[in-house]
Each structure stands twice: as C-alpha cells, then as structure tokens.
Scaffold this active site. Structure first.
Site, PDB file in Angstrom:
ATOM      1  N   ASP A  25      40.973  44.038  47.577  1.00 26.12           N
ATOM      2  CA  ASP A  25      41.515  42.504  48.143  1.00 26.12           C
ATOM      3  C   ASP A  25      42.601  42.605  49.266  1.00 26.12           C
ATOM      4  O   ASP A  25      43.135  41.676  49.810  1.00 26.12           O
ATOM      5  CB  ASP A  25      42.354  41.955  46.878  1.00 26.12           C
ATOM      6  N   LYS A  41      45.724  34.778  46.936  1.00 25.46           N
ATOM      7  CA  LYS A  41      44.140  34.164  47.331  1.00 25.46           C
ATOM      8  C   LYS A  41      43.669  33.687  46.018  1.00 25.46           C
ATOM      9  O   LYS A  41      43.836  33.849  44.925  1.00 25.46           O
ATOM     10  CB  LYS A  41      43.221  35.385  47.838  1.00 25.46           C
ATOM     11  N   GLY A  90      45.047  37.345  38.653  1.00 20.47           N
ATOM     12  CA  GLY A  90      43.622  37.050  39.315  1.00 20.47           C
ATOM     13  C   GLY A  90      43.857  36.591  40.809  1.00 20.47           C
ATOM     14  O   GLY A  90      43.237  35.840  41.144  1.00 20.47           O
ATOM     15  N   MET A  91      45.203  36.505  41.162  1.00 20.51           N
ATOM     16  CA  MET A  91      45.593  35.997  42.666  1.00 20.51           C
ATOM     17  C   MET A  91      45.628  37.104  43.589  1.00 20.51           C
ATOM     18  O   MET A  91      46.440  36.816  44.616  1.00 20.51           O
ATOM     19  CB  MET A  91      46.610  35.094  42.583  1.00 20.51           C
ATOM     20  N   ALA A  92      45.776  38.465  43.227  1.00 20.06           N
ATOM     21  CA  ALA A  92      45.679  39.559  44.164  1.00 20.06           C
ATOM     22  C   ALA A  92      47.355  39.525  44.633  1.00 20.06           C
ATOM     23  O   ALA A  92      47.309  40.015  45.953  1.00 20.06           O
ATOM     24  CB  ALA A  92      44.742  39.354  45.426  1.00 20.06           C
ATOM     25  N   GLY A  93      48.055  39.432  43.885  1.00 22.98           N
ATOM     26  CA  GLY A  93      49.692  39.496  44.119  1.00 22.98           C
ATOM     27  C   GLY A  93      49.945  41.011  44.561  1.00 22.98           C
ATOM     28  O   GLY A  93      50.690  41.308  45.491  1.00 22.98           O
ATOM     29  N   GLY A  94      49.377  42.094  43.732  1.00 23.27           N
ATOM     30  CA  GLY A  94      49.850  43.343  44.066  1.00 23.27           C
ATOM     31  C   GLY A  94      49.055  43.756  45.452  1.00 23.27           C
ATOM     32  O   GLY A  94      49.798  44.605  46.293  1.00 23.27           O
ATOM     33  N   SER A  95      47.824  43.146  45.953  1.00 22.48           N
ATOM     34  CA  SER A  95      47.397  43.452  47.075  1.00 22.48           C
ATOM     35  C   SER A  95      47.956  42.759  48.132  1.00 22.48           C
ATOM     36  O   SER A  95      48.218  43.192  49.442  1.00 22.48           O
ATOM     37  CB  SER A  95      45.920  42.868  47.035  1.00 22.48           C
ATOM     38  N   ALA A  96      48.687  41.683  47.971  1.00 23.13           N
ATOM     39  CA  ALA A  96      49.585  41.080  49.067  1.00 23.13           C
ATOM     40  C   ALA A  96      50.733  41.766  49.264  1.00 23.13           C
ATOM     41  O   ALA A  96      51.070  41.968  50.553  1.00 23.13           O
ATOM     42  CB  ALA A  96      49.896  39.375  48.363  1.00 23.13           C
ATOM     43  N   VAL A 155      51.992  37.812  38.281  1.00 26.35           N
ATOM     44  CA  VAL A 155      51.533  39.364  37.904  1.00 26.35           C
ATOM     45  C   VAL A 155      50.415  39.277  37.153  1.00 26.35           C
ATOM     46  O   VAL A 155      50.362  38.695  36.344  1.00 26.35           O
ATOM     47  CB  VAL A 155      52.724  39.927  37.442  1.00 26.35           C
TER      48      VAL A 155
HETATM   49  O1  C5P Z   1      40.470  47.455  44.073  1.00 23.64           O
HETATM   50  P1  C5P Z   1      41.323  47.152  43.100  1.00 23.64           P
HETATM   51  O2  C5P Z   1      42.016  48.159  42.718  1.00 23.64           O
HETATM   52  O3  C5P Z   1      41.994  45.948  43.049  1.00 23.64           O
HETATM   53  O4  C5P Z   1      40.380  47.043  41.862  1.00 23.64           O
HETATM   54  C1  C5P Z   1      40.880  46.990  40.304  1.00 23.64           C
HETATM   55  C2  C5P Z   1      39.615  47.099  39.499  1.00 23.64           C
HETATM   56  O5  C5P Z   1      38.871  45.861  39.356  1.00 23.64           O
HETATM   57  C3  C5P Z   1      38.823  48.579  39.928  1.00 23.64           C
HETATM   58  O6  C5P Z   1      39.249  49.606  39.333  1.00 23.64           O
HETATM   59  C4  C5P Z   1      37.485  48.000  39.233  1.00 23.64           C
HETATM   60  O7  C5P Z   1      37.707  48.296  37.805  1.00 23.64           O
HETATM   61  C5  C5P Z   1      37.461  46.440  39.057  1.00 23.64           C
HETATM   62  N1  C5P Z   1      36.705  46.064  40.282  1.00 23.64           N
HETATM   63  C6  C5P Z   1      35.352  45.814  40.537  1.00 23.64           C
HETATM   64  N2  C5P Z   1      34.579  45.667  41.296  1.00 23.64           N
HETATM   65  C7  C5P Z   1      35.168  45.253  42.669  1.00 23.64           C
HETATM   66  C8  C5P Z   1      36.693  45.074  42.739  1.00 23.64           C
HETATM   67  C9  C5P Z   1      37.372  45.478  41.638  1.00 23.64           C
HETATM   68  O8  C5P Z   1      34.840  46.343  39.567  1.00 23.64           O
HETATM   69  N3  C5P Z   1      34.433  44.921  43.692  1.00 23.64           N
END
Ligand code: C5P
Length: 306
Positions: free
Chosen positions: A146, A13, A108-114, A105
C-alpha cells in the site's frame, strides 16, 4: 551544521473495491483494487541526530503515546528511512522520526504505509537526495503493497499486490463516515481467514467492475454507492461478527452504503454530506466503536508540510 526538522504528511486510504485473487507463492494475493485517499493524515517529522541511528517515537494528535505501533526497525517509517539512506549511499545521517498518528492503528486504512510514504518524502528533503517521485515510488513498492498509493494519493486502480497503480480522475468529492474499533485486526490474519473460507472454491483472477470506474470518473455518487465492494469483508466479519451490527446501524441511519475498509476492522460509510453527523452519531453508539470521523476524498498523496 545541523539542518532543521522537516515534516511530511500522508493520507489514509479506503478501498472502494477490493477483489482478492489467488494466493501467490510469495505469500501475497493477487489483487485488483480501487484505492481512494481520504483527508485523514499522519505526519512524520524528521530531525537529524548525531551518529547513524534511525529512531522513532509515535504519539497521537494530543501528544499521547499510541499503543500497538512498533518503535524499532520493524516500524515501516524507520524501514523507509533506512532504505532511502541506503539507496542514496549516505553514511552517518542519523535521524529521529516523530510520527503523529491520526489514522487508526491496524485499522485497514494503511496507516503504517502512510507513515512510510511520509518518511520517504521528509527524509529525501532532509538529506537533499534529489530523488525523483518515480525513484521514491520504486522504494515504496519494496516496503509494502500500500505504500506506493500513500505516496501518490488521489484515486487509482491497483493491481499486482496493489503496487501497480493506474490513476483515475474523479469528478465528485465523496463524503465518508469512518468508524474505528477499539481493537485492531492483523492484515495477514484476515487474508488467512479468507483463504480458509474459500478452501475448495475456485478463485478467479481478480477484476474491477468497469462500471465503478466510470461512475467515479463521471461523479455518479449513487452508482458508486451501489458498486463498492470488498472481498475481505466476509473474512473480517467472520473474525469480528459484531461489525455486521455496526454496518447495519450506519445504513439504517441513512448511509448510502457501509463496508469494511481493506482488511478492517475500520468501517466506512458513504454518506450525503447532510446526513454525515446523523450516521456518525448512530455508529458511535455501537459497542466496540472507539471513534468516528467525517472525512472527504480524494486527498493528495504524501507531501511536505510547509
Ligand atoms: O504489504 P503489506 O506488508 O502491507 O502486507 C501485509 C500482509 O497482508 C502480507 O504479509 C500478506 O499476508 C497480506 N497481503 C496479501 N496480499 C496482498 C497484500 C497483503 O496477502 N496483495
């Protein structure tokens, strides 16, 4: 009897707008964002194994190992499989996940979420859980901010932590040149840097500019280019000032606009199709740029690969 392997794919994304609100007590920030899935997919192939272990191996598109991705239970694709298995009340059901990584990796493109979204879709099929898309989306929301969007794809306004999605119908295909860095950036560190930069400044509740939504719905690419924005850009550039030079190089080569993708360090340049290769060549020459690619969006969400 052993079932055959199942493969699913899920897209990367871009955030066309990322407005970051105040820090919440749970450590997340309130967001208002426009997610846009692009045709750059990771794939997850799941194969049943004896016992109850969930294992993962990660390789790139050439089959070579990918450094920087955990291969234990902290891997989001593994956590997705475990969560689905628990929700389905299955015992045993050991599985091996082979992740084929194309999305940069820590980019900032949410690869882990994909990978997590693809893992949910593939495991649901392998285990024949009969899970509805809504059920998978509720599991996705527990895995990360994500993941629900990686499951859904397309284009959507995200609120809350990013997990509440309002789909948006888009007329035009957008062309992007992506430039990824040789070193990733950790998402929490970028949000932390933004908090430091904003210390003492009032932080209003985040809001998407409705003009951007209208421009996307009407396919007005020029207006989209003028309205994209990212509150995390300031923080990513603070941590990695050299990204500003690459952004300038892409704009100079004819991109409509360049911006940091999500928490970075991947940079995305909105281009007219005929200018894509010129912009790609220009940014590829910049120091610290590890790879470039021309992709389009929107792209569909996680799905089985036939
Ligand atoms: O949800 P995810 O594990 O991808 O988020 C990684 C980190 O990014 C969170 O632990 C937080 O530090 C930061 N984050 C945030 N606010 C969001 C999404 C992510 O502060 N809405």
């Amino acid at each position: 009897m052993t079932a055959a392997a199942v493969t699913a794919r899920a897209p990367a994304k871009i955030n066309l707008s990322l407005r970051v609100g105040p820090l919440r007590p749970d450590g997340y920030h309130t967001l208002a964002t426009v997610f846009h899935a692009v045709h750059l997919d990771d794939q997850v192939t799941v194969t049943p194994v004896d016992g109850d272990a969930v294992t993962v191996a990660v390789s790139d598109e050439h089959g070579d190992p990918v450094p920087g991705v955990p291969v234990d239970e902290s891997n989001l694709a593994v956590r997705a499989a475990l969560r689905l298995r628990e929700a389905a009340g299955l015992s045993g059901a050991g599985v091996h996940l082979a992740v084929r990584k194309v999305i940069p990796v820590a980019g900032g493109m949410a690869g882990g979420s994909a990978d997590a979204a693809a893992s949910l879709v593939a495991c649901a099929e392998l285990w024949d859980t009969g899970s509805s898309r809504e059920h998978l989306a509720s599991l996705a929301a527990m895995l990360g901010a994500d993941v629900p969007f990686a499951l859904r794809g397309g284009c959507a306004v995200g609120t809350g932590r990013g997990e509440h999605l309002e789909p948006l119908s888009m007329r035009a295909a957008l062309h992007w040149v992506l430039a990824w860095s040789d070193t990733g950036l950790s998402t929490p560190s970028v949000f932390g840097a933004l908090d430091r930069l904003r210390a003492g400044r009032p932080v209003p509740p985040p809001q998407i500019d409705q003009r951007l939504v209208t421009a996307l719905e009407r396919g007005l690419v020029g207006a989209v280019g003028m309205l994209v924005d990212n509150d995390l850009e300031e923080a990513a550039l603070d941590l990695r000032p050299e990204l500003a030079t690459t952004l300038a190089a892409g704009r100079q080569a004819g991109a409509r606009v360049g911006l940091v993708s999500g928490s970075g360090p991947t940079l995305v340049f909105l281009v007219d199709a005929q200018r894509a290769s010129r912009v790609a060549r220009a940014v590829a020459r910049e120091p610290g740029v590890a790879g470039v690619r021309h992709v389009t969006g929107p792209a569909p969400g996680a799905a089985l690969v036939a």
